[in-house]
Structure formats: C-alpha cells, structure tokens
Design a protein around this motif. Sequence first.
Motif, mmCIF file in Angstrom:
data_model
loop_
_atom_site.group_PDB
_atom_site.id
_atom_site.type_symbol
_atom_site.label_atom_id
_atom_site.label_comp_id
_atom_site.label_asym_id
_atom_site.label_seq_id
_atom_site.Cartn_x
_atom_site.Cartn_y
_atom_site.Cartn_z
ATOM 1 N N VAL A 271 9.062 31.817 -30.981
ATOM 2 C CA VAL A 271 8.243 32.741 -31.769
ATOM 3 C C VAL A 271 7.679 33.876 -30.918
ATOM 4 C CG1 VAL A 271 6.085 32.911 -33.074
ATOM 5 C CG2 VAL A 271 7.664 31.054 -33.533
ATOM 6 N N ILE A 272 7.380 33.599 -29.661
ATOM 7 C CA ILE A 272 6.788 34.642 -28.814
ATOM 8 C C ILE A 272 7.834 35.260 -27.892
ATOM 9 C CG2 ILE A 272 5.005 35.193 -27.122
ATOM 10 C CD1 ILE A 272 3.334 32.929 -28.239
ATOM 11 N N THR A 273 8.381 34.463 -26.982
ATOM 12 C CA THR A 273 9.241 35.026 -25.941
ATOM 13 C C THR A 273 10.532 35.617 -26.506
ATOM 14 O OG1 THR A 273 8.363 33.377 -24.417
ATOM 15 C CG2 THR A 273 10.318 34.569 -23.728
ATOM 16 N N PHE A 274 11.280 34.811 -27.260
ATOM 17 C CA PHE A 274 12.553 35.314 -27.784
ATOM 18 C C PHE A 274 12.330 36.418 -28.819
ATOM 19 C CE2 PHE A 274 14.349 31.854 -25.557
ATOM 20 C CZ PHE A 274 15.721 32.008 -25.530
ATOM 21 N N THR A 275 11.360 36.228 -29.697
ATOM 22 C CA THR A 275 11.125 37.249 -30.727
ATOM 23 C C THR A 275 10.654 38.556 -30.101
ATOM 24 O OG1 THR A 275 10.493 35.491 -32.273
ATOM 25 C CG2 THR A 275 9.970 37.745 -32.904
ATOM 26 N N MET A 276 9.807 38.471 -29.081
ATOM 27 C CA MET A 276 9.375 39.694 -28.394
ATOM 28 C C MET A 276 10.560 40.408 -27.748
ATOM 29 S SD MET A 276 6.097 40.481 -28.490
ATOM 30 C CE MET A 276 4.501 39.757 -28.902
ATOM 31 N N ARG A 277 11.465 39.618 -27.141
ATOM 32 C CA ARG A 277 12.666 40.232 -26.549
ATOM 33 C C ARG A 277 13.491 40.924 -27.623
ATOM 34 N NH1 ARG A 277 10.473 39.102 -22.589
ATOM 35 N NH2 ARG A 277 11.151 37.949 -20.738
ATOM 36 N N ALA A 317 13.663 39.023 -37.107
ATOM 37 C CA ALA A 317 13.766 38.736 -35.675
ATOM 38 C C ALA A 317 13.125 37.393 -35.341
ATOM 39 C CB ALA A 317 13.110 39.854 -34.864
ATOM 40 N N MET A 318 11.945 37.112 -35.928
ATOM 41 C CA MET A 318 11.279 35.841 -35.674
ATOM 42 C C MET A 318 12.092 34.670 -36.239
ATOM 43 S SD MET A 318 7.416 34.528 -36.715
ATOM 44 C CE MET A 318 7.852 33.957 -38.364
ATOM 45 N N LEU A 319 12.616 34.825 -37.451
ATOM 46 C CA LEU A 319 13.405 33.748 -38.064
ATOM 47 C C LEU A 319 14.696 33.502 -37.293
ATOM 48 C CD1 LEU A 319 12.921 34.594 -41.854
ATOM 49 C CD2 LEU A 319 11.763 32.838 -40.508
ATOM 50 N N MET A 320 15.346 34.569 -36.837
ATOM 51 C CA MET A 320 16.574 34.411 -36.054
ATOM 52 C C MET A 320 16.280 33.749 -34.707
ATOM 53 S SD MET A 320 18.957 37.775 -36.667
ATOM 54 C CE MET A 320 19.820 38.014 -38.222
ATOM 55 N N ALA A 321 15.154 34.126 -34.090
ATOM 56 C CA ALA A 321 14.778 33.508 -32.816
ATOM 57 C C ALA A 321 14.504 32.024 -32.999
ATOM 58 C CB ALA A 321 13.557 34.220 -32.237
ATOM 59 N N LEU A 322 13.786 31.672 -34.068
ATOM 60 C CA LEU A 322 13.521 30.258 -34.353
ATOM 61 C C LEU A 322 14.817 29.492 -34.585
ATOM 62 C CD1 LEU A 322 10.388 30.378 -36.676
ATOM 63 C CD2 LEU A 322 10.615 28.982 -34.620
#
Length: 471
Positions: A271-277, A317-322
């Motif tokens: 939720v934080i690291t991957f989504t921020m990237r 982006a958040m859903l894809m990262a999750l």
Amino acid sequence: MQVAKVHFIAKRDKRDILGMPLLGFLFKNRYMLLFYRLLTLFLLLYAIIYGFVNPTKENVFTTAVFWSLFWPFFMVISLPTLGNVFCMVCPHGFLGKHLTRIGLKLRPPKWLANPYIGLIGSNILAYWFVLYTFPSFLRSPLNTALFFTFFTLLSALLFLLFRGMAYCKYVCPIGSVNSAFSRTSFTWLSTYQEECKTCKKPDCALACPYELNPSKFDSRNSMFNCTLCMECAHACDAVKLEAKPWGSSLYKEIKQPKMIEVMVYILLTAVITFTMRFHHGLSRSGISDFMPWVVVGKYLQSMFNLPKWIDMTGLVAMLMALLLVLSVVYLSFKMVAVVSKRSLKDSLLVLGYAFAPLMIVGGLSHVLEFFFTEYYHNIMNGFSQAFGLGIHVEALAKRGEAWLHIFKVFPFIAGLWSLQILWRRSALLAEQRRVLVFAVASSLPGLYLMLSIFALWVMVSFPSVHTHGAH
C-alpha cells in the motif's frame, strides 16, 4: 506505585539507556514524559481547533502538524531508530490511561479484539484509500481537523468502556503498525533476569496499562503492543531499555510470532512502498501513459465521467500493488511450504519478519527528501502562523536538485537488508534446504529491488514531466 527494592541499581549494563544520566532522564523521568505528552496533547487539540476556526487552505498549521510533523518524524524516522516513541508520547494513549481508570473496565468483545480492525479499517481504508483516491481531501485543514476529531472521540469512548487500552491495541490506525515496525529500531525493553528470579510479584506487569509482562519480552523475543510508556520502569528498577544492534530481534527465533506483524509488513509494503513507486514515481515519469494503472485509471475516469477530485489512477495503482504483492507472497510461500515441509502459515510466521525493512527503511527515502523540499518550511511557517512568530522560511531544497538523489539509496538498503534477514531466518525453517527456501522466499524483496532499479532507470532515461504535491 512504590519502586521495587533491588540491589543492582549501581551496576546497570553499559548498554542500558536508563542507566545513562542524560538519556535515562529523557526516557524515564516522570516529569519529562509528562512534558512530552502534554506538549503533543496541546499540539493535537490546538491544531484541531485551529482547523475548525481557520478551515481554508490559507491555514498551513493544521496540516503541517499532522502531515509534516507527526507522520514523517514520529512514524517514519523515529520508528527505525528509537523504537515506538510516538506511542510513548501519543496524546490518545496519554488520555487513555487516565480515562481507563475511571471507565467501566469491560473486557473487549471478540469482534473488537482484532488488530486487523486498526490495520485494514483505520489505516488502509480510512487513510491510504482516501489519500490515493481523493488526494485533496486530507490536504484541507477542515477535513484534517474532522479526521483527527473522529479518532480522538472514538479513542475516548473505547478507553471509557474497555480495559487494557483496547483502542491502542485494536482500533488505532498506527497501533499494530508501530508495534511491528519498532522491531527495526536500536532499542529493546526488557528486565534484569537475575532480579526477576527472586521476584515474588511482577510489579512491572501489574503496572502495565496494556497488561503486558516485560520480564517475558526477552524469552519470547517480542515486545508486541509495548508502547514504551515506562510505567513498568517506574514500578520496578529491574526494567531496562537497551541499545542493541539495529533490528536485532529480527534475526532470532520468535517464540510467539504474530501473523498481524507479518501482515503489517506485507500489506504496507504494497500500500505504501509499491503504490508510491507506481503512482508518485512512475506515474510522473515521461512514460507515464504506458503504465497499466494510468491506462486503466484514465479509462475508468472517462467511462464513469468522474470529477477530477477523484483520482482513479491512484486507486488502481493501490489495488494493482496489493494484487501484485499478495500474489507474489502467496505463490512463493506456497512453494516454500512444499520445500520446507511446513504449512503456509508456519512458513510466513518464520520468514515473514524478514520483510520488515521493505516499508520502514524504504520509506525513509521519500520522507527525508521531502523534509528538505516540503516538510521543513511547512512546519516552520505553520508554527509561525499559529503562534504569531512573524517569520517565513523557504524550502531547504528544490525538487529535482541533483544532491537529493542520495536518498534513492535507501530502497536498496532496505531490499538487501531484507534478504540478509531472510537468509538468517531460513535456517530456522529448514536448515537442510536453506538455500532453496531462501531462493523461493526472496521473491518479494527481489521484486522490490527490481522495481527500485526500474524506477531509477526511468527517472534518468525519461525525466518527470509532471509535478505533484507532497502530502
């Protein structure tokens, strides 16, 4: 409460912070702790009131206190260094200890005694979902004041109803998060075991408002739910706060591992690291239009004719990262379970602690860079506005300055450190098949490092053509 009479007071360990004159005073002295807590309580209440009185965007104080001071400093910077010091000085916890004493002291019902309420409900949904989907919502001083008013009132209600600081353990947006990520710090609370052998009643445990027993922290290799409130140290001098190697508990066997800790590492890495990237990195590059979350987000935005204040790109982006992170973890640990001949749950509980650095250390890159470009002048100008100091400062650096790229090293430190811990913990799961277990379980930190390399290459090869806020 009376301080327990122990004979070793003059012979504290050299690494015991409570035995060091200055640090012991700063971490243990009742009056200093009271000062910290009254200060944070004052800032909380003043920032909320100031947000209601001055609800327009000209109010920079309210948002600066919560999003430029409390969040980056106490959460992202202090957790991997000093440990859970924010909970030590948290105004909600400070009020809670007093409200609980006069409350009903009911045992929390089973449906409430669940730390996933705080992690998923209060943290991911109430904060990160809102931040990515409605990015301007929490930048509003009024909305920020409403947000923290809600959690302040909710905490007061739960403290009055239930025993054992139930709000902190189960509902607080950062309660279980802080406990999990404080494992990467230099500090460790425990007791002098020689003194505990002759102890007839555990004053440290009886004094703990969270119903913990500090004398068991070493044997269990866990301080979960400990907020460093220091009530145990005030009740018994056999309590110590040691300075230990960085994240030392992550290398040892954990007697009573908590799945909530492992899920904190996994979910917040997504939720934080991957989504921020994805959203605050690659989405602002010169090839942003080719990113799948941008393509899908824009399509949904157009198809449903959504207003601009709804950011479907951020949500996607958040859903894809999750989806990506959870899929990688599930598939790799299903294979680990087969190789190690252990269950999926056991494999996660042993190896999942290796993922701790991915968010907390990797997040330092973003926070430290933003301190120079945004947070510093927001804090200074906000306090000047609220207290009539008559000063105005500019940012310490401008976005894009070459020297700021030094902070890009933190994700690589995080990824490599995660791999090192994973290698050490692999021996705890299957010593004879250690190499194979490590190779399979390293999928997430490996993906994290590859994403960091890709993001760095994109930044150099396809410079950003957009700018974005620092919220």
